[in-house]
Design an enzyme around this catalytic site. Structure first.
Site, PDB file in Angstrom:
ATOM      1  N   ALA A   6       0.805  -1.231   0.000  1.00  0.00           N
ATOM      2  CA  ALA A   6       0.000   0.000   0.000  1.00  0.00           C
ATOM      3  C   ALA A   6       0.838   1.281   0.000  1.00  0.00           C
ATOM      4  O   ALA A   6       0.651   2.161  -0.860  1.00  0.00           O
ATOM      5  CB  ALA A   6      -0.935  -0.012   1.208  1.00  0.00           C
ATOM      6  N   CYS A  40      -4.849  -7.264   5.486  1.00  0.00           N
ATOM      7  CA  CYS A  40      -6.044  -7.204   6.336  1.00  0.00           C
ATOM      8  C   CYS A  40      -6.948  -8.421   6.150  1.00  0.00           C
ATOM      9  O   CYS A  40      -7.738  -8.762   7.024  1.00  0.00           O
ATOM     10  CB  CYS A  40      -6.847  -5.941   6.024  1.00  0.00           C
ATOM     11  N   TYR A 419     -32.656   7.866  10.235  1.00  0.00           N
ATOM     12  CA  TYR A 419     -33.378   6.899  11.070  1.00  0.00           C
ATOM     13  C   TYR A 419     -34.442   6.169  10.265  1.00  0.00           C
ATOM     14  O   TYR A 419     -35.201   6.793   9.500  1.00  0.00           O
ATOM     15  CB  TYR A 419     -34.066   7.595  12.260  1.00  0.00           C
ATOM     16  N   TRP A 427     -33.501   7.909  18.189  1.00  0.00           N
ATOM     17  CA  TRP A 427     -32.300   8.601  18.659  1.00  0.00           C
ATOM     18  C   TRP A 427     -31.143   7.657  18.387  1.00  0.00           C
ATOM     19  O   TRP A 427     -30.998   6.639  19.071  1.00  0.00           O
ATOM     20  CB  TRP A 427     -32.378   8.900  20.160  1.00  0.00           C
TER      21      TRP A 427
END
Ligand SMILES: Cc1cc2nc3c(=O)[nH]c(=O)nc-3n(C[C@H](O)[C@H](O)[C@H](O)COP(=O)(O)OP(=O)(O)OC[C@H]3O[C@@H](n4cnc5c(N)ncnc54)[C@H](O)[C@@H]3O)c2cc1C
Length: 441
Positions: A6, A40, A419, A427
Site C-alpha cells: 500500500a 487485512c 433513522y 435517537w
C-alpha cells in the site's frame, strides 16, 4: 520505490498519473513473492471465510507493468541505500546476484514487522508473526491440517484477536496470553472488558496479566507456568521497517518510524516515505505517532505520489480510527480514549451508553455500547469507542468526522442523522451518547 504494497505502490501509481513513462521511470522493489496484497484479509483466509490467498492480491506485477508502466520486481530486496551516490543496492533472490539501481527520487514503503520479543526460543519455526502472505501461507497450511490442536496467541492486539477467531473457526483450542491487564490497549479498560467477554463466549481462553517468558517445541513458557502449543502466533504489535533508512542517515522519530513532513518528505533530499514505515501526525494529540493501518498507508502513499509527480499535496494526520470484528462482536475506536486523553494532558469527561442496532421492536435488534470522550471545559469531542453486535461498528465514522470537525458534544446532539427502524432507534446511539455527555462538559 522500496516496498511493494500500500505505502509503496499507491505512491507509485499516483506518481504515474502525474507523469507518463517517458518522463518518469518507476521501479518498485518487493522482497517477498507477493506485491499489492491485502494483509487485512489474512485472518479471513486462515479462518476459511475467504477462499484463497490469491483473492487477497489486488494487482499482479504484470498488471502493474501493462496498465501503469511500473516495473514491479518481486523477490528483489533493497539491502543498502547510498544517498550520496543516489543508488540502491538490490539483492535479486532468484538470480542470487546483487546489483545497483540508480535513482533521482527514492520512496520508502517498507511497512512494518511483527514485534518479536527477545525471549528464549523466539526464532523457533512454531512461533509465527502475521504480516505477509508468506506468513499467511504457513498459517493456512496449519489451519487446514487434520488436527489443528492447541494454538497460543501471544499478545492481545487486534491482529492477535482476529487470528484467535480464525483458528477457533478451524476447531483449534485457542489461548490468548496477554501480559497487560486488558485486551486491545487502544481501548479503555471498561470497553476492552466487553471484548474479553466476547472472546470467552466464543470458547477462547483469555489469560490477562500473564507474561510469556520463552518458547520450546510444543510449549510456551509463561509467568504462570507452561502452556501446550502446537502453533504460536505473535500479536504484540508491529514495529516500523526503518533500518535501511536509519543506515542511510535518514531521521526517524517515534518508535524509530521514519520522520516525515506534511508532504511525506523525509529528512533527506528527494526521499519520501509512506505507510507503516513512517510516522503520522495525530490530529487531536497534536504530536507524531506511529499508527500502522492500511487506511493511513493508502492516504499517505497518495500524497507522496502526488508530490513525487510534481504536484503539491499534504497529509493532515490521523485519528487512529479502526474497526474490527471479533467473533460476533464489532469493535471500533477513533480519536483519543479516556486514558489517552489524560496521557496527552486533557481533562476529559466520558459517558458510556447502551442502545441498540435497530429499533427495539424490530426483529434482529442487537445491543450496542457507545463511549464518547470530550474535553471538560470546551466540550470538544476527543474520541469514541463502540462495541456491539452486527450493525454497531461503522457508526464510529460519524464520531471520526465530529472529532475532525472539532464539534462539541452539544453540536453533536443536533446532528441530522438518519433513522428508520431496520437501521437504528429514532435517537441514534451516537446521539444518545452525546446527550448523556452534554450535561457533563
Ligand atoms: C493480519 C492483519 C490484519 C490487518 N487488518 C487491518 C484492517 O482491518 N484495517 C487496516 O486499516 N489495517 C489493517 N492491517 C494493517 C495494514 O495491513 C497495514 O497497515 C498496511 O499493509 C501497510 O501498508 P505498507 O505498504 O505500509 O506496509 P506493508 O503492507 O507491510 O508492505 C511493505 C512491503 O515492503 C516490503 N519490504 C520491506 N522491506 C523491503 C526491502 N528492503 N526491499 C524490498 N521490499 C521490502 C515488504 O515485504 C512488504 O511487502 C492489518 C495487518 C495485518 C497483518
Amino acid at each position: 520505490v522500496i516496498g511493494g504494497d500500500a505505502g509503496g505502490l499507491t505512491a507509485a501509481t499516483q506518481a504515474r498519473r502525474q507523469r507518463d513513462a517517458a518522463d518518469l521511470e518507476i521501479v518498485a522493489l518487493e522482497k517477498s513473492r507477493w506485491a499489492s496484497y491485502s494483509a487485512c484479509g489474512i485472518p479471513y483466509v486462515v479462518g476459511g471465510v475467504v477462499d484463497s490467498l490469491n483473492d487477497l492480491v489486488v494487482r499482479t506485477p504484470q498488471q502493474f507493468r501493462d496498465a501503469n508502466a511500473i516495473d514491479v520486481r518481486i523477490r528483489h530486496e533493497a539491502v543498502g541505500v547510498d544517498l550520496d551516490r543516489r543508488v540502491v543496492e538490490v539483492r535479486d533472490h532468484d538470480a542470487h546476484r546483487t546489483y545497483e539501481l540508480g535513482f533521482d527520487v527514492l520512496h520508502f514503503g517498507t511497512g512494518s514487522a511483527p514485534v518479536r520479543p527477545d525471549l528464549p526460543g523466539i526464532d523457533s519455526d512454531e512461533v509465527h508473526g502475521v504480516q505477509t502472505l508468506d506468513d499467511a501461507a504457513h498459517l493456512l497450511e496449519h489451519a487446514q491440517g487434520a488436527d489443528v490442536g492447541e494454538v497460543v496467541v501471544v499478545g492481545a492486539g487486534y491482529i492477535g484477536l482476529e487470528m484467535a477467531e480464525a483458528f477457533v473457526e478451524r476447531n483449534a483450542r485457542v489461548t490468548i496470553v496477554e501480559a497487560g491487564p486488558q485486551v486491545m490497549p487502544t481501548l479503555d479498560a471498561d470497553i476492552a472488558t466487553l471484548v474479553t467477554d466476547a472472546l470467552r463466549d466464543k470458547g477462547i481462553t483469555v489469560e490477562l496479566g500473564r507474561a510469556v517468558t520463552g518458547f520450546e517445541a510444543g510449549v510456551v513458557h509463561t509467568s504462570d507456568g507452561p502452556l501446550r502449543s502446537d502453533l504460536t502466533i505473535l500479536g504484540i504489535g508491529v514495529s516500523p521497517n526503518s533500518a535501511l533508512a536509519i543506515d542511510a542517515g535518514i531521521r526517524t522519530g517515534v518508535r524509530d518510524a521514519i520522520a516525515v513532513d506534511r508532504r511525506q518528505h523525509t529528512s533527506a533530499d528527494g526521499v519520501w516515505a509512506a505507510g507503516d514505515c513512517c510516522e503520522s501526525f495525530h490530529i487531536v494529540a497534536e504530536r507524531p505517532v506511529h499508527i500502522a493501518l492500511g487506511t493511513v498507508a493508502n492516504k499517505q502513499g497518495r500524497v507522496a505520489g502526488l508530490n513525487i509527480g510534481g504536484g503539491y499535496a499534504t497529509f493532515p494526520g490521523v485519528l487512529g480510527t479502526a474497526v474490527t470484528k471479533i467473533c460476533d462482536t464489532e469493535v471500533a475506536r477513533t480519536g483519543l480514549s479516556e486514558t489517552e486523553a489524560h496521557r496527552y494532558g486533557f481533562v476529559p469527561v466520558a459517558a458510556t451508553i447502551e442502545s441498540s442496532t435497530r429499533a427495539g421492536y424490530f426483529p434482529g435488534a442487537r445491543k450496542m455500547k457507545v463511549k464518547l470522550v470530550a474535553e471538560r471545559r470546551s466540550g470538544r469531542v476527543l474520541g469514541g469507542q463502540i462495541v456491539g453486535l452486527e450493525g454497531a461498528a461503522k457508526r464510529i465514522d460519524v464520531i471520526a468526522v465530529a472529532v475532525t470537525a472539532r464539534l462539541t458534544v452539544e453540536e453533536m446532539t443536533a446532528l441530522d442523522l438518519s433513522y428508520a427502524p431496520p437501521f437504528g432507534p429514532v435517537w441514534d446511539p451516537i446521539l444518545v451518547a452525546a446527550r448523556a455527555l452534554s450535561g457533563a462538559t
